[in-house]
Design an enzyme around this catalytic site. Sequence first.
Site, PDB file in Angstrom:
ATOM      1  N   GLU A 164    -102.724  26.560  69.399  1.00  0.00           N
ATOM      2  CA  GLU A 164    -102.493  25.808  70.624  1.00  0.00           C
ATOM      3  C   GLU A 164    -102.213  26.730  71.806  1.00  0.00           C
ATOM      4  O   GLU A 164    -101.630  27.803  71.651  1.00  0.00           O
ATOM      5  CB  GLU A 164    -101.281  24.903  70.460  1.00  0.00           C
ATOM      6  CG  GLU A 164    -101.448  23.872  69.372  1.00  0.00           C
ATOM      7  CD  GLU A 164    -100.170  23.089  69.119  1.00  0.00           C
ATOM      8  OE1 GLU A 164    -100.283  21.940  68.699  1.00  0.00           O
ATOM      9  OE2 GLU A 164     -99.069  23.636  69.351  1.00  0.00           O
ATOM     10  N   ASP A 190     -92.750  17.669  64.437  1.00  0.00           N
ATOM     11  CA  ASP A 190     -93.235  18.207  65.693  1.00  0.00           C
ATOM     12  C   ASP A 190     -94.745  18.302  65.784  1.00  0.00           C
ATOM     13  O   ASP A 190     -95.283  18.995  66.644  1.00  0.00           O
ATOM     14  CB  ASP A 190     -92.610  19.584  65.950  1.00  0.00           C
ATOM     15  CG  ASP A 190     -92.986  20.589  64.864  1.00  0.00           C
ATOM     16  OD1 ASP A 190     -93.667  20.185  63.897  1.00  0.00           O
ATOM     17  OD2 ASP A 190     -92.608  21.750  64.993  1.00  0.00           O
TER      18      ASP A 190
END
Lengths: 361, 361
Positions: B64, B235
């Site tokens: 990411e 998460d």
Amino acid sequence: MTAAQSLNLVPFVSVHHMMQIILETGVERFLGELSAYIEEDFRRWEAFDKTPRVASHSREGVIELMPTSDGRHYGFKYVNGHPKNTREGRQTVTAFGVLADVSNGYPLLISEMTLLTALRTAATSALAARYLAPEGADCMALVGNGAQAEFQALAFRETLGIRKLRLYDIDPGATRKCLRNLAGLGFEMTACSSAEEAVEGAHIITTATADKQFATILTDNMVGAGTHINAVGGDCPGKTELHRDILLRADIFVEYPPQTRIEGEIQQLAPDHPVEELWRVITGQAAGRRDRQQVTLFDSVGFATEDFSALRYVRDRIRETGHFIELDLLADPDEPRDLFGMLLRFPGSSLLAEKERGLAS
Amino acid sequence: MTAAQSLNLVPFVSVHHMMQIILETGVERFLGELSAYIEEDFRRWEAFDKTPRVASHSREGVIELMPTSDGRHYGFKYVNGHPKNTREGRQTVTAFGVLADVSNGYPLLISEMTLLTALRTAATSALAARYLAPEGADCMALVGNGAQAEFQALAFRETLGIRKLRLYDIDPGATRKCLRNLAGLGFEMTACSSAEEAVEGAHIITTATADKQFATILTDNMVGAGTHINAVGGDCPGKTELHRDILLRADIFVEYPPQTRIEGEIQQLAPDHPVEELWRVITGQAAGRRDRQQVTLFDSVGFATEDFSALRYVRDRIRETGHFIELDLLADPDEPRDLFGMLLRFPGSSLLAEKERGLAS
């Protein structure tokens, strides 16, 4: 150093290393080989995870991240564009990039990409021209003689054998710089006093100007039948170089339509104006140049896969040239779940001393 | 070195440097000061350009990019998540980040962020708890005793004075590691044989487990009135830790709703389930904890502004500690439009030799 010990280290190619790699390889060979890597990745276009760049705009410029992945490697480039930078002795565009291993997410390479982007842009232009320029082309007009000009010239000679250059820049100093830099490298160069003069007799017109505005570097009457236009400078919203009439007359080839419609020359056209994708031409699924009369236009904006190809190429080149250092970028604890333990066991750790006092008391 | 000469250099903080900075600063002071930087940036939340992270998913994990900007600085973090990595001696999560100057796009700092992310996560948890934990809280259950556990413990002591810890992990080895690492640092610790036992008498429950699945670390009956839950491990999509009934009973506080609804515990809830934004609590626009009976939940996923705050803090810390090196990352030609000239003038340039031969012939 064993493989286990080096898990934390990532090869880093500085600007200095990049210059060493380019010069040791030879600029033209570098451009030619890079073009082959770019072509290889265009051939497997459908394997790539493609996304428009992630841009953060400000009053002064833009900072962008350009990620992509082929499922085995992941790459991204950080690049800025700040036209006012040159007034402060800074580059308008600087860049660096990262290549990573998709299977574990670990970076494999961090590299400067200011020089590398200049080279990959020229290598991509030359690749497109191999499919689009008229047969027998031997003369190129270079309109805009800034940072990109010499690389374009060398890439087109390496790939298409172009030796005649007709140079024009609104700033005669830029043209003089370009003439000086390329002198002795085997080109036949003519400095021209206008864009009109530069395009006379040219089979290929490369536009690579820097001003961020809707400019008209070329008007329709300047572009003869059969010309290939390599439009490099129109590469962000509000920055174009060609008069709209040229676009309406030309067959337009682009890297990735969703991005080019925002950033390229075709931002001047309706969002459904037909364009052809370069990868389809390269894979033979679409025609490139069809006849001697056709005006072809490569509306280059620079796409993430080209940076990916360039990072792949540099990674392969550093193995041979050894021009890189290793950065201790990744935490590598003895036990992955014990990050805190790394701090405890750090030589001379103040934390360890604190613990020892605590345990003694 | 003059300012002009150093335009090409970017400070780099390696893992080794980061450990030196943390230990020289002191882990607790570092966590406390970092928490203050994070709070400062939450206070000016509306100044930030916020965007969900740009994720590239693969079968094995995710890579990411998390960019953000406050208009003056731009920051992004590269972070991977590969649960299987620990089996190969690699970290599940590694990260590095870049801070840049929005006015010219030049990077100001490149830093390791594997350690830094662990610290900023704990500092953010403690910051949220300052607004959400019950008054007089002095006991925290730590369910999941992996890489995050010790940092959570130290951050909560530094910020809220928590000294009593009740530890549980499905792997007793993880609990033993945590007990060993924190021994002598002034905690009163109890190793528990179940999550049920760990939460007994705890005013704060921190869950920080690693398995990527819809897990149920806590069920509704385990959470007493007045508890603050600090849910760190849930998460990413498909990874949660709490039974849905807890969410329905708790007042939920999040960093950035569009991201948390995808990645946090609340991915289990309807997309319009009411949540409160942490920045609104910090700025006094919304209530944090209202009474002693309320169950509060900080559904932490980690947001780009926290990494931005952490990079800002490290940039300030390296000035004082001097723990960094400078990387020659940016091309710095004498004349910005003359990139090619850099290659020509490189000491021993093969290109120059080629030119000289060409000019002589």
